[in-house]
Design a protein around this motif. Structure first.
Motif, short mmCIF file in Angstrom:
data_model
loop_
_atom_site.label_atom_id
_atom_site.label_comp_id
_atom_site.label_asym_id
_atom_site.label_seq_id
_atom_site.Cartn_x
_atom_site.Cartn_y
_atom_site.Cartn_z
N GLU A 42 1.10 -1.33 0.06
CA GLU A 42 0.13 0.08 0.09
C GLU A 42 1.00 1.10 0.06
N TYR A 43 0.63 2.15 -0.90
CA TYR A 43 1.25 3.50 -1.22
C TYR A 43 2.72 3.26 -1.35
N ARG A 44 3.02 2.17 -2.03
CA ARG A 44 4.55 1.94 -2.40
C ARG A 44 4.67 1.41 -3.66
N ALA A 45 5.21 2.03 -4.65
CA ALA A 45 5.32 1.48 -6.23
C ALA A 45 6.72 0.75 -6.28
N ALA A 46 6.75 -0.16 -7.04
CA ALA A 46 8.03 -0.96 -7.45
C ALA A 46 8.92 -0.11 -7.97
N GLU A 47 10.32 -0.08 -7.53
CA GLU A 47 11.21 0.85 -8.49
C GLU A 47 12.08 0.02 -9.26
N ASP A 48 11.96 0.03 -10.29
CA ASP A 48 12.87 -0.71 -11.33
C ASP A 48 13.81 0.17 -11.77
N ARG A 49 14.97 0.17 -11.59
CA ARG A 49 16.18 0.92 -12.09
C ARG A 49 16.40 0.74 -13.63
N ASP A 50 16.23 -0.52 -14.02
CA ASP A 50 16.30 -0.63 -15.53
C ASP A 50 14.87 -0.65 -16.51
N ARG A 51 14.07 0.02 -15.75
CA ARG A 51 12.94 0.16 -16.85
C ARG A 51 13.17 1.08 -17.72
N PRO A 52 12.70 0.84 -18.93
CA PRO A 52 12.63 1.89 -20.14
C PRO A 52 12.26 3.33 -19.85
N LEU A 64 10.05 9.91 -9.97
CA LEU A 64 11.43 8.81 -10.11
C LEU A 64 11.12 8.05 -11.46
N THR A 65 10.23 8.84 -12.68
CA THR A 65 10.24 8.27 -13.85
C THR A 65 10.68 9.39 -14.83
N THR A 66 11.27 8.86 -15.71
CA THR A 66 11.72 9.67 -16.87
C THR A 66 11.12 9.44 -18.32
N GLY A 67 10.78 10.54 -18.94
CA GLY A 67 10.31 10.71 -20.24
C GLY A 67 11.24 10.30 -21.56
N GLU A 83 17.18 -4.45 -0.60
CA GLU A 83 17.59 -4.35 -2.07
C GLU A 83 18.06 -2.81 -2.58
N GLU A 84 17.42 -2.05 -1.75
CA GLU A 84 17.54 -0.60 -2.43
C GLU A 84 18.74 -0.09 -2.10
N THR A 85 19.41 0.89 -2.92
CA THR A 85 20.81 1.60 -2.56
C THR A 85 20.51 2.73 -2.80
N ASP A 86 19.15 3.54 -2.82
CA ASP A 86 18.88 4.72 -3.39
C ASP A 86 19.80 5.80 -2.19
N ILE A 87 19.39 7.10 -2.45
CA ILE A 87 19.81 8.10 -1.57
C ILE A 87 18.93 8.02 -0.35
N LYS A 88 19.41 7.99 0.88
CA LYS A 88 18.73 7.81 2.16
C LYS A 88 19.24 8.62 2.89
N TYR A 89 18.27 8.69 4.17
CA TYR A 89 18.58 9.43 5.43
C TYR A 89 17.99 8.90 6.47
N ASN A 90 18.45 8.45 7.77
CA ASN A 90 17.86 8.04 8.84
C ASN A 90 17.04 6.88 8.43
N GLY A 91 17.38 5.89 7.65
CA GLY A 91 16.71 4.64 7.20
C GLY A 91 15.40 4.83 6.30
#
Length: 536
Positions: A208-218, A266-269, A304-312
């Motif tokens: 809930e309220y959390r979408a999948a983050e696929d860094r390799d998606r086109p 987090l999406t690009t055009g 598995e996430e290695t994104d920019i983080k702060y305080n967990g």
């Protein structure tokens, strides 16, 4: 081709096929025309009427497309829309756009070009005609558009139809307040538009309220990006008055929307410009989301996430907003339209959500080390924001100052450390804080720590300019007492003349920190006779 030839073909007895051939040539030659000859206005009106008469009949698809393309070109001219904006003609276009028959599914791909062209015509006509806008409410156009949008969900090859349905909903909600209210309350427009946005962005939920983050998606395709942008613009209009959330259903809807907007950031055009346009509209819509629902922008980190983080917490979306803000500052123009929305959004996020404020402060206002330059000199984000505190546009400088003030937990001493008194004077005067203190909002009690470099330089920092200055020789050291008195009186007389000529008005600070004329400010500091009299 001359306009007269097209008019003759439409009104003549050559039939629909002859009209189709002539209009196809007319369309090819006038595809990029946006300015029309006033002398031919009557001819263009008659051509519009003739085209609509052909469209009212049951003609083949290619003829309908040619007629609708010509009508779209002609409808760019506001002056020829009088014969077009009748209830009959609007219903003809609605029928061709599949906005009348509600049961038929969108199955016949051969009809799609007709539907798209009819929707394009309606967009032009409604944008250019107030009569058409009123007829749209009478004909219940918003409701039929929502039904057509629902038909588009889950179907392939309907991207153009979906895009222009969303654009038409955007125009109706922009130009007619009653339709905006109808969309929000009766037609459940927020839910329908949110679902359209979700499908355009290809959102996949993990919880809930959390979408999948696929860094390799086109990147999104151009069509998907355009659909998402139109949905964002329409949602912005429909949610304009959404600051107060009164029910759990509304709260869920806005948190769901904020989660989709996080995914959008987090999406690009397909291109850099399209990505910026997408993110710009996402920022605008986030400004309408109640601030209590914006905590969805950050989420606990998974392993598995290695994104920019702060305080967990995953701060990827907040970093995108910061980068977007800096890019808009670097543009150097259109600050009110381009920069103030993202600055306002970040300010409210920082005021309400502690983790967001601390993460942003670490980036924008890191601990001071080198104070040899003025705060407004340099290329850091802090330098750029401090420069905006003295911008000529009042709205821009107010929101820039407010953002930095909130990052400093609305403490005057902390703000002055990063900006200098001169840059902060406008904000402090407006807040009644020239005498020091802090704002009204409560923040956590965590303390800022000064670096050793700052502590050693602090005694020599000029509080007005906010930077370290070399000791300057005192020009009065070599003066006699008579010379000092002469220069002092000369200065007094100069101020007195400027004041009498009303070129300046001496001001002072009241005990509450606000500005007032000097005489009034001084009088408030003088004790009353009863207080100053000697007691027995």
């Amino acid at each position: 081709m001359e306009l007269g030839a097209a008019l003759e073909a439409v009104e003549g007895c050559g039939g629909a096929e002859a009209a189709e051939r002539v209009l196809a040539r007319y369309n090819e030659e006038n595809r990029t025309i946006f300015r029309f000859d006033p002398a031919d206005e009557d001819k263009r009106k008659k051509l519009c009427e003739g085209i609509l008469n052909i469209l009212e009949k049951d003609t083949k698809t290619s003829c309908q497309v040619a007629c609708l393309e010509a009508l779209r070109i002609l409808s760019r001219d506001k002056k020829v829309l009088v014969p077009v904006t009748t209830k009959r003609n609007m219903q003809i276009l609605m029928r061709l756009a599949k906005l009348v028959t509600t049961e038929e599914p969108l199955e016949r791909a051969s009809e799609f070009p007709v539907i798209v062209e009819a929707l394009k015509c309606l967009c032009n006509i409604i944008f250019n005609s107030t009569v058409a806008q009123k007829l749209s409410l009478e004909l219940n156009l918003a409701a039929t558009l929502c039904r057509l949008l629902d038909k588009c969900s889950g179907q392939q090859c309907v991207g153009d139809i979906k895009c222009f349905v969303l654009r038409l909903l955007f125009l109706l909600s922009l130009l007619h307040t009653d339709i905006r209210s109808q969309l929000r309350q009766e037609l459940h427009g927020v839910q329908a538009l949110t679902q359209a946005l979700e499908s355009s962005l290809r959102v996949r939920w993990t919880e809930e309220y959390r979408a999948a983050e696929d860094r390799d998606r086109p990147p999104l395709s151009l069509q998907e990006t355009d659909c998402a942008i139109e949905a964002l613009k329409a949602l912005f209009n429909v949610t304009l008055d959404s600051w107060n959330v009164h029910s759990k259903t509304e709260s869920h809807q806005f948190r769901y929307m904020a989660a989709i907007l996080r995914h959008c950031l987090l999406t690009t055009g397909p291109t850099e410009d399209k990505t910026e346009e997408l993110h710009s509209n996402a920022v605008n819509l986030l400004s309408n989301v109640p601030v209590s629902c914006l905590d969805v922008l950050i989420s606990p980190l998974s392993q598995e996430e290695t994104d920019i983080k702060y305080n967990g917490m995953n701060m990827g979306a907040i970093q995108i907003l910061l980068d977007f803000m800096e890019k808009r500052i670097d543009k150097g123009s259109s600050y009110r339209e381009g920069l103030t929305p993202v600055l306002s959004l970040l300010t409210e996020c920082c005021r309400t959500h502690r983790n967001i404020r601390k993460f942003i402060k670490a980036q924008v206002l890191p601990p001071l080390r080198d104070v040899s330059n003025r705060p407004e000199v340099g290329t850091t984000v802090r330098n750029k924001l401090v420069r905006l505190m003295t911008h000529v546009d009042l709205g821009v400088k107010q929101i820039a100052a407010e953002f930095l003030f909130v990052l400093c937990k609305e403490r005057v001493d902390s703000l002055l450390k990063y900006t200098g008194y001169g840059n902060a004077a406008g904000l402090l005067a407006a807040r009644g804080l020239l005498a020091g203190g802090r704002g009204d909002h409560w923040y956590s009690d965590d303390e800022d720590t000064d670096t050793e470099e700052y502590k050693s330089a602090k005694p020599n920092i000029n509080l007005i300019t906010g930077h370290l200055e070399e000791p300057m020789p005192n020009p009065m050291d070599e003066m006699t007492e008579e010379q000092k008195e002469y220069e002092a009186m000369k200065l007094v007389n100069m101020f007195d003349k400027l004041s009498r000529d009303e070129l300046i008005k001496p001001m002072g600070v009241r005990p509450d920190g606000t500005m007032a004329p000097l005489e009034e400010a001084v009088s408030q500091y003088q004790p009353s006779k009863q207080d100053s009299s000697d007691s027995d």
